[in-house]
Scaffold this motif. Structure first.
Motif, mmCIF file in Angstrom:
data_model
loop_
_atom_site.group_PDB
_atom_site.id
_atom_site.type_symbol
_atom_site.label_atom_id
_atom_site.label_comp_id
_atom_site.label_asym_id
_atom_site.label_seq_id
_atom_site.Cartn_x
_atom_site.Cartn_y
_atom_site.Cartn_z
ATOM 1 N N GLY A 31 0.818 -1.219 0.000
ATOM 2 C CA GLY A 31 0.000 0.000 0.000
ATOM 3 C C GLY A 31 0.841 1.255 0.000
ATOM 4 N N SER A 32 1.932 1.279 0.792
ATOM 5 C CA SER A 32 2.752 2.485 0.808
ATOM 6 C C SER A 32 3.459 2.694 -0.510
ATOM 7 C CB SER A 32 3.773 2.480 1.926
ATOM 8 O OG SER A 32 3.858 1.295 2.583
ATOM 9 N N GLY A 33 3.845 1.610 -1.173
ATOM 10 C CA GLY A 33 4.469 1.759 -2.488
ATOM 11 C C GLY A 33 3.506 2.348 -3.495
ATOM 12 N N LEU A 34 2.255 1.896 -3.447
ATOM 13 C CA LEU A 34 1.249 2.433 -4.370
ATOM 14 C C LEU A 34 0.977 3.902 -4.089
ATOM 15 C CD1 LEU A 34 -1.261 -0.558 -4.512
ATOM 16 C CD2 LEU A 34 0.360 0.168 -6.254
ATOM 17 N N VAL A 35 0.980 4.277 -2.819
ATOM 18 C CA VAL A 35 0.784 5.684 -2.464
ATOM 19 C C VAL A 35 1.925 6.529 -3.012
ATOM 20 C CG1 VAL A 35 0.761 7.297 -0.518
ATOM 21 C CG2 VAL A 35 -0.648 5.251 -0.450
ATOM 22 N N LEU A 36 3.165 6.050 -2.878
ATOM 23 C CA LEU A 36 4.311 6.805 -3.386
ATOM 24 C C LEU A 36 4.271 6.934 -4.905
ATOM 25 C CD1 LEU A 36 7.151 5.395 -1.126
ATOM 26 C CD2 LEU A 36 6.111 7.665 -1.043
ATOM 27 N N LEU A 41 3.182 10.306 -9.714
ATOM 28 C CA LEU A 41 2.416 10.590 -10.934
ATOM 29 C C LEU A 41 1.666 11.911 -10.816
ATOM 30 C CD1 LEU A 41 0.999 7.062 -11.795
ATOM 31 C CD2 LEU A 41 2.675 8.369 -13.086
ATOM 32 N N GLY A 42 1.075 12.160 -9.650
ATOM 33 C CA GLY A 42 0.371 13.431 -9.450
ATOM 34 C C GLY A 42 1.300 14.618 -9.595
ATOM 35 N N LEU A 43 2.488 14.517 -9.040
ATOM 36 C CA LEU A 43 3.459 15.603 -9.152
ATOM 37 C C LEU A 43 3.892 15.805 -10.598
ATOM 38 C CD1 LEU A 43 5.134 17.634 -7.546
ATOM 39 C CD2 LEU A 43 6.882 15.884 -7.308
ATOM 40 N N ALA A 44 4.026 14.715 -11.346
ATOM 41 C CA ALA A 44 4.401 14.830 -12.757
ATOM 42 C C ALA A 44 3.307 15.536 -13.552
ATOM 43 C CB ALA A 44 4.654 13.436 -13.334
ATOM 44 N N PHE A 45 2.050 15.186 -13.285
ATOM 45 C CA PHE A 45 0.956 15.834 -14.016
ATOM 46 C C PHE A 45 0.816 17.308 -13.638
ATOM 47 C CE2 PHE A 45 -0.774 11.415 -14.576
ATOM 48 C CZ PHE A 45 -0.584 11.399 -15.949
ATOM 49 N N VAL A 46 1.063 17.638 -12.382
ATOM 50 C CA VAL A 46 1.034 19.046 -11.969
ATOM 51 C C VAL A 46 2.143 19.811 -12.678
ATOM 52 C CG1 VAL A 46 1.464 20.585 -10.003
ATOM 53 C CG2 VAL A 46 -0.107 18.666 -9.763
#
Length: 55
Positions: A31-36, A41-46
């Motif tokens: 779960g923590s790996g998926l969160v990271l 990905l969110g930071l890349a899209f931002v």
């Protein structure tokens, strides 16, 4: 969370009591790996969104 520096001893069926146990790798849960990955990905899209709006 302090990490033990010396290997611990535990009874073993093969070596008997007092034999040092091999160090165990502490791997992050899935779960923590998926969160990271999601945060990356969110930071890349931002970053892409800011790049498009600036140009």
């Amino acid at each position: 969370m302090p990490m033990p520096t010396a290997p611990t001893t535990a009874p073993n069926a093969l070596g008997g009591p007092g034999r040092p146990v091999e160090p165990v790798l502490r791997i992050l849960p899935l779960g923590s790996g998926l969160v990271l990955i999601g945060l990356g990905l969110g930071l890349a899209f931002v970053g892409l969104r800011m790049r498009q709006s600036a140009g």
